[in-house]
Motif scaffolding. Structure first.
Motif, PDB file in Angstrom:
ATOM      1  N   GLY A  11     -15.109  19.280  24.450  1.00  0.00           N
ATOM      2  CA  GLY A  11     -14.761  18.161  23.565  1.00  0.00           C
ATOM      3  C   GLY A  11     -15.778  16.897  23.544  1.00  0.00           C
ATOM      4  O   GLY A  11     -16.368  16.505  22.552  1.00  0.00           O
ATOM      5  N   GLY A  12     -16.392  16.894  24.729  1.00  0.00           N
ATOM      6  CA  GLY A  12     -17.304  15.823  24.992  1.00  0.00           C
ATOM      7  C   GLY A  12     -18.683  16.191  24.422  1.00  0.00           C
ATOM      8  O   GLY A  12     -19.447  15.480  23.794  1.00  0.00           O
ATOM      9  N   ARG A  13     -19.071  17.478  24.408  1.00  0.00           N
ATOM     10  CA  ARG A  13     -20.071  18.146  23.970  1.00  0.00           C
ATOM     11  C   ARG A  13     -20.354  18.052  22.612  1.00  0.00           C
ATOM     12  O   ARG A  13     -21.108  17.805  21.943  1.00  0.00           O
ATOM     13  CB  ARG A  13     -20.459  19.552  24.681  1.00  0.00           C
ATOM     14  N   TYR A  14     -18.982  18.555  21.887  1.00  0.00           N
ATOM     15  CA  TYR A  14     -19.067  18.502  20.357  1.00  0.00           C
ATOM     16  C   TYR A  14     -19.079  17.100  19.901  1.00  0.00           C
ATOM     17  O   TYR A  14     -19.712  17.020  18.916  1.00  0.00           O
ATOM     18  CB  TYR A  14     -17.894  19.369  20.160  1.00  0.00           C
ATOM     19  N   ALA A  17     -22.546  15.689  20.023  1.00  0.00           N
ATOM     20  CA  ALA A  17     -23.370  16.275  18.985  1.00  0.00           C
ATOM     21  C   ALA A  17     -23.054  15.805  17.527  1.00  0.00           C
ATOM     22  O   ALA A  17     -23.648  15.247  16.840  1.00  0.00           O
ATOM     23  CB  ALA A  17     -23.109  17.767  18.820  1.00  0.00           C
ATOM     24  N   LEU A  18     -21.817  15.526  17.179  1.00  0.00           N
ATOM     25  CA  LEU A  18     -21.344  14.864  16.143  1.00  0.00           C
ATOM     26  C   LEU A  18     -21.703  13.423  16.042  1.00  0.00           C
ATOM     27  O   LEU A  18     -22.151  12.925  15.102  1.00  0.00           O
ATOM     28  CB  LEU A  18     -19.718  15.091  15.844  1.00  0.00           C
ATOM     29  N   PHE A  19     -21.537  12.732  17.060  1.00  0.00           N
ATOM     30  CA  PHE A  19     -21.977  11.451  17.134  1.00  0.00           C
ATOM     31  C   PHE A  19     -23.438  11.273  16.876  1.00  0.00           C
ATOM     32  O   PHE A  19     -23.845  10.450  16.026  1.00  0.00           O
ATOM     33  CB  PHE A  19     -21.581  10.613  18.342  1.00  0.00           C
ATOM     34  N   ASP A  20     -24.309  12.088  17.449  1.00  0.00           N
ATOM     35  CA  ASP A  20     -25.599  11.857  17.148  1.00  0.00           C
ATOM     36  C   ASP A  20     -26.081  12.207  15.778  1.00  0.00           C
ATOM     37  O   ASP A  20     -26.920  11.554  15.202  1.00  0.00           O
ATOM     38  CB  ASP A  20     -26.525  13.012  17.931  1.00  0.00           C
ATOM     39  N   ALA A  97      -9.695  16.723  22.320  1.00  0.00           N
ATOM     40  CA  ALA A  97     -10.556  16.105  23.049  1.00  0.00           C
ATOM     41  C   ALA A  97     -11.966  15.498  22.356  1.00  0.00           C
ATOM     42  O   ALA A  97     -12.449  14.511  22.902  1.00  0.00           O
ATOM     43  CB  ALA A  97     -10.951  17.275  23.874  1.00  0.00           C
ATOM     44  N   VAL A  98     -12.376  16.227  21.217  1.00  0.00           N
ATOM     45  CA  VAL A  98     -13.502  15.979  20.433  1.00  0.00           C
ATOM     46  C   VAL A  98     -13.228  14.165  19.830  1.00  0.00           C
ATOM     47  O   VAL A  98     -13.993  13.447  19.998  1.00  0.00           O
ATOM     48  CB  VAL A  98     -13.699  16.805  19.473  1.00  0.00           C
ATOM     49  N   ILE A  99     -11.871  14.392  19.174  1.00  0.00           N
ATOM     50  CA  ILE A  99     -11.760  13.075  18.563  1.00  0.00           C
ATOM     51  C   ILE A  99     -11.738  11.730  19.955  1.00  0.00           C
ATOM     52  O   ILE A  99     -12.402  10.701  19.481  1.00  0.00           O
ATOM     53  CB  ILE A  99     -10.397  12.850  18.097  1.00  0.00           C
ATOM     54  N   ALA A 100     -11.305  12.019  20.856  1.00  0.00           N
ATOM     55  CA  ALA A 100     -11.095  11.118  21.996  1.00  0.00           C
ATOM     56  C   ALA A 100     -12.554  10.649  22.514  1.00  0.00           C
ATOM     57  O   ALA A 100     -12.785   9.470  22.717  1.00  0.00           O
ATOM     58  CB  ALA A 100     -10.179  11.586  23.178  1.00  0.00           C
ATOM     59  N   ALA A 101     -13.306  11.835  22.691  1.00  0.00           N
ATOM     60  CA  ALA A 101     -14.779  11.483  23.204  1.00  0.00           C
ATOM     61  C   ALA A 101     -15.502  10.736  22.174  1.00  0.00           C
ATOM     62  O   ALA A 101     -16.355   9.946  22.330  1.00  0.00           O
ATOM     63  CB  ALA A 101     -15.290  12.898  23.457  1.00  0.00           C
ATOM     64  N   PHE A 102     -15.294  11.293  20.875  1.00  0.00           N
ATOM     65  CA  PHE A 102     -16.131  10.470  19.651  1.00  0.00           C
ATOM     66  C   PHE A 102     -15.635   8.845  19.612  1.00  0.00           C
ATOM     67  O   PHE A 102     -16.713   8.185  19.664  1.00  0.00           O
ATOM     68  CB  PHE A 102     -15.764  11.113  18.473  1.00  0.00           C
ATOM     69  N   GLU A 103     -14.544   8.507  19.847  1.00  0.00           N
ATOM     70  CA  GLU A 103     -13.886   7.243  19.834  1.00  0.00           C
ATOM     71  C   GLU A 103     -14.495   6.550  20.841  1.00  0.00           C
ATOM     72  O   GLU A 103     -15.123   5.408  20.835  1.00  0.00           O
ATOM     73  CB  GLU A 103     -12.380   7.208  19.915  1.00  0.00           C
ATOM     74  N   ARG A 104     -14.625   6.838  22.145  1.00  0.00           N
ATOM     75  CA  ARG A 104     -15.361   6.376  23.220  1.00  0.00           C
ATOM     76  C   ARG A 104     -17.024   6.315  23.104  1.00  0.00           C
ATOM     77  O   ARG A 104     -17.512   5.216  23.418  1.00  0.00           O
ATOM     78  CB  ARG A 104     -15.267   7.338  24.474  1.00  0.00           C
ATOM     79  N   LEU A 105     -17.471   7.491  22.420  1.00  0.00           N
ATOM     80  CA  LEU A 105     -19.014   7.310  22.244  1.00  0.00           C
ATOM     81  C   LEU A 105     -19.272   5.909  21.282  1.00  0.00           C
ATOM     82  O   LEU A 105     -19.952   5.362  21.185  1.00  0.00           O
ATOM     83  CB  LEU A 105     -19.405   8.583  21.479  1.00  0.00           C
ATOM     84  N   SER A 106     -18.518   5.900  20.152  1.00  0.00           N
ATOM     85  CA  SER A 106     -18.551   5.120  19.043  1.00  0.00           C
ATOM     86  C   SER A 106     -18.093   3.734  19.675  1.00  0.00           C
ATOM     87  O   SER A 106     -19.164   2.513  19.231  1.00  0.00           O
ATOM     88  CB  SER A 106     -17.467   5.407  17.925  1.00  0.00           C
ATOM     89  N   ALA A 107     -16.994   3.277  20.488  1.00  0.00           N
ATOM     90  CA  ALA A 107     -17.104   2.252  21.028  1.00  0.00           C
ATOM     91  C   ALA A 107     -17.830   1.604  21.975  1.00  0.00           C
ATOM     92  O   ALA A 107     -18.367   0.536  21.988  1.00  0.00           O
ATOM     93  CB  ALA A 107     -15.476   2.258  21.743  1.00  0.00           C
ATOM     94  N   GLU A 108     -18.528   2.627  22.702  1.00  0.00           N
ATOM     95  CA  GLU A 108     -19.640   1.939  23.489  1.00  0.00           C
ATOM     96  C   GLU A 108     -20.769   1.908  22.893  1.00  0.00           C
ATOM     97  O   GLU A 108     -21.342   0.620  23.305  1.00  0.00           O
ATOM     98  CB  GLU A 108     -19.689   3.295  24.408  1.00  0.00           C
TER      99      GLU A 108
END
Length: 184
Positions: A11-14, A17-20, A97-108
């Motif tokens: 999830g973190g890797r995907y 990639a989506l965030f980038d 897991a992707v959604i949770a990781a994306f939310e963390r990246l976006s908040a960061e």
């Protein structure tokens, strides 16, 4: 079925990639809004959970299901393509897991920190404001709080920020007491 840590890593890797990609296209806010809608749908729909996690459905069926959801909800094109890719690659079960990781990246990226607050009963507006203020002071950043109600904790509060957990729930205290009594 994959264990939680493996799903989280995938999830973190995907998500990265989506965030980038979303960042390159100036679509982070739109993709994040789509993923929050999808997160709510996942929480509410047992059928969607079964579709994503059941080995009875092949990657193509999962792709069709996610594509239909994306089209019906009028998701951003980037989000729709990503959901199709996730399913085709056999990783639909890692969507949470992707959604949770994306939310963390976006908040960061915004300079905020996301926190999950779990209580036995819903917080009043004043209580939620107090929790937000306490987290702001403790973390030195503005928290984006997601609240959950879980009657199983009996009382108190649990706060998760990243991998850190502050557990002041009554259930946790009772479990500690029970363990201490068994050892005595």
């Amino acid at each position: 079925m994959a264990d939680d840590s493996q799903a989280s890593n995938v999830g973190g890797r995907y998500a990265q990639a989506l965030f980038d990609l979303a960042k390159d296209q100036n679509q982070v806010a739109a993709v994040e809004a789509d993923l929050k809608s999808l997160k709510a749908a996942l929480a509410d729909s047992r059928d969607l959970q079964i579709l994503l996690n059941s080995p009875a459905f092949d990657a193509e069926a999962k792709r069709r299901g996610l594509t239909a959801i994306g089209a019906q909800a009028k998701f951003n094109a980037t989000t729709q393509k990503f959901l199709g890719l996730l399913a085709v690659n056999g990783r639909a079960s890692a969507l949470s897991a992707v959604i949770a990781a994306f939310e963390r990246l976006s908040a960061e990226a915004r300079g905020a920190v996301s926190a999950q607050v779990t209580t036995a009963v819903p917080l009043s507006a004043a209580q939620a404001q107090g929790v937000a203020q306490a987290l702001r002071q403790a973390l030195g950043k503005d928290p984006e709080i997601e609240t959950r109600v879980d009657p199983a904790i009996l009382g108190g509060i649990k706060v998760r920020v990243g991998s850190r957990l502050f557990d002041a729930s009554l259930k946790s205290k009772l479990d500690s007491l029970k363990f201490a009594l068994k050892r005595a």
